[in-house]
Design a protein around this motif. Sequence first.
Motif, PDB file in Angstrom:
ATOM      1  N   ALA A   6       0.829  -1.201   0.000  1.00 41.98           N
ATOM      2  CA  ALA A   6       0.000   0.000   0.000  1.00 41.98           C
ATOM      3  C   ALA A   6       0.860   1.246   0.000  1.00 41.98           C
ATOM      4  O   ALA A   6       0.530   2.256  -0.623  1.00 41.98           O
ATOM      5  CB  ALA A   6      -0.929   0.000   1.210  1.00 41.98           C
ATOM      6  N   GLY A 295      -5.058   2.631  -1.031  1.00 39.74           N
ATOM      7  CA  GLY A 295      -4.289   1.458  -1.407  1.00 39.74           C
ATOM      8  C   GLY A 295      -5.066   0.493  -2.274  1.00 39.74           C
ATOM      9  O   GLY A 295      -4.479  -0.302  -3.011  1.00 39.74           O
ATOM     10  N   ARG A 296      -6.404   0.538  -2.184  1.00 38.31           N
ATOM     11  CA  ARG A 296      -7.249  -0.268  -3.068  1.00 38.31           C
ATOM     12  C   ARG A 296      -8.629   0.372  -3.106  1.00 38.31           C
ATOM     13  O   ARG A 296      -8.948   1.259  -2.311  1.00 38.31           O
ATOM     14  CB  ARG A 296      -7.298  -1.726  -2.634  1.00 38.31           C
ATOM     15  CG  ARG A 296      -7.856  -1.988  -1.240  1.00 38.31           C
ATOM     16  CD  ARG A 296      -7.835  -3.480  -0.936  1.00 38.31           C
ATOM     17  NE  ARG A 296      -8.380  -3.784   0.398  1.00 38.31           N
ATOM     18  CZ  ARG A 296      -8.473  -5.015   0.889  1.00 38.31           C
ATOM     19  NH1 ARG A 296      -8.072  -6.045   0.149  1.00 38.31           N
ATOM     20  NH2 ARG A 296      -8.962  -5.220   2.086  1.00 38.31           N
ATOM     21  N   CYS A 301      -7.502   1.353   3.237  1.00 44.23           N
ATOM     22  CA  CYS A 301      -6.102   1.666   3.514  1.00 44.23           C
ATOM     23  C   CYS A 301      -5.705   2.847   2.636  1.00 44.23           C
ATOM     24  O   CYS A 301      -6.062   2.910   1.461  1.00 44.23           O
ATOM     25  CB  CYS A 301      -5.205   0.464   3.248  1.00 44.23           C
ATOM     26  SG  CYS A 301      -5.455  -0.317   1.637  1.00 44.23           S
ATOM     27  N   THR A 321       0.818   6.271   6.440  1.00 45.62           N
ATOM     28  CA  THR A 321      -0.203   5.394   5.891  1.00 45.62           C
ATOM     29  C   THR A 321      -1.145   4.991   7.025  1.00 45.62           C
ATOM     30  O   THR A 321      -0.895   5.282   8.194  1.00 45.62           O
ATOM     31  CB  THR A 321       0.377   4.104   5.269  1.00 45.62           C
ATOM     32  OG1 THR A 321       0.747   3.196   6.304  1.00 45.62           O
ATOM     33  CG2 THR A 321       1.558   4.394   4.379  1.00 45.62           C
ATOM     34  N   CYS A 325      -4.170  -3.223   4.308  1.00 48.32           N
ATOM     35  CA  CYS A 325      -5.527  -3.282   3.749  1.00 48.32           C
ATOM     36  C   CYS A 325      -6.178  -4.558   4.271  1.00 48.32           C
ATOM     37  O   CYS A 325      -6.029  -5.626   3.673  1.00 48.32           O
ATOM     38  CB  CYS A 325      -5.468  -3.290   2.224  1.00 48.32           C
ATOM     39  SG  CYS A 325      -4.558  -1.909   1.493  1.00 48.32           S
TER      40      CYS A 325
END
Length: 347
Positions: A6, A295-296, A301, A321, A325
């Motif tokens: 991520a 991150g997705r 995340c 961060t 995730c």
Amino acid sequence: MTLSKAALVIMATLSAPVLADDSASFSHKDWEVVCDNTLTCRAAGYSKEEEASGSVLLVRKAGADAPLTVDVVLAEMETEDSEAQPTLTLWINDTAQGELEPEDSDTWRLSDAQTRALVDAVKGSGKVEFKGGAKPFLLSGDGATAVLLKMDDVQGRVGTPGALVRRGNKPESSVPAAKPAPVIQAAKTVEAQERTLSEAEAAALKPKLIAALPKDNNCERLASPDPQAEEPDNDITATPLDDGHVVISALCWRAAYNEGYGFWVTDSKMQATPVMVTDSASAYSDGVISLGQRGRGIGDCWASAEWVWDGKAFVQSSESTTGMCRYIRAGGTWDLPWYVTEVKAAG
């Protein structure tokens, strides 16, 4: 997705990362640790990825005899906001260790005794479980020992009585003290609206913006706008910072669920050579350029960063961060900073 994957969103796209030598991150299986530039370390452990029931966060500042705190959150991706918060109890090897102290509406904190019991259990083969929520949160111990050892190593605790993993007789006084956070004095900025440059202005400025890109830039949309884009994506905008400077913005790249804007600083007449800040930011407001990249797609995340205007340049003030995730929280589970500063307000 692990923290390291991520984090590539932010690590690969920042034009000039300022991660200090003291910053460190490491992940292994269901655990991760991020230590910032002051040597404060934050280690997060999770339930197994297929279970998605909760996470713990171990936080320890640098320095001799620094205490360790442990917070707990439960997975909330599929719960209703109106649901009453449960009374949460720690169980280790099927033996109750007492109720946890509520920190706020959705976080609990372990006592010192509970913290010691949890650390000892996850280092071995102990079973750590939190009961009281919609479903039990079974904390995975996979990766814990390696991550906690890394935490000790970064903080210089290996071999001391206060180490989490490899304790020894080295004096606590040998543990390095915390490092000071850099201080940034923010400068006043003018209240002004962003405007789109005219075709003539954009044509004159665009070659300068491209020339200011670093060799590893990620600003394809500026150099080669997408002719098939549903909305125009080749606009260049300018926002006054003060009497002598403007911040320039242009779309650099667009992906499935993220997009990144380039930001440059130049003189108010846009004649000087632009200086690039980043090619992956999200917005500018009141002297701060901010970045937020997921991150997705489901947004459990995120990576984030900020740059503050100090009157001469945008200085990076933060980078972090939200951890792995793991389908725990919309918007991310924790705040795990690599880089922290003290920003003094303008004026």
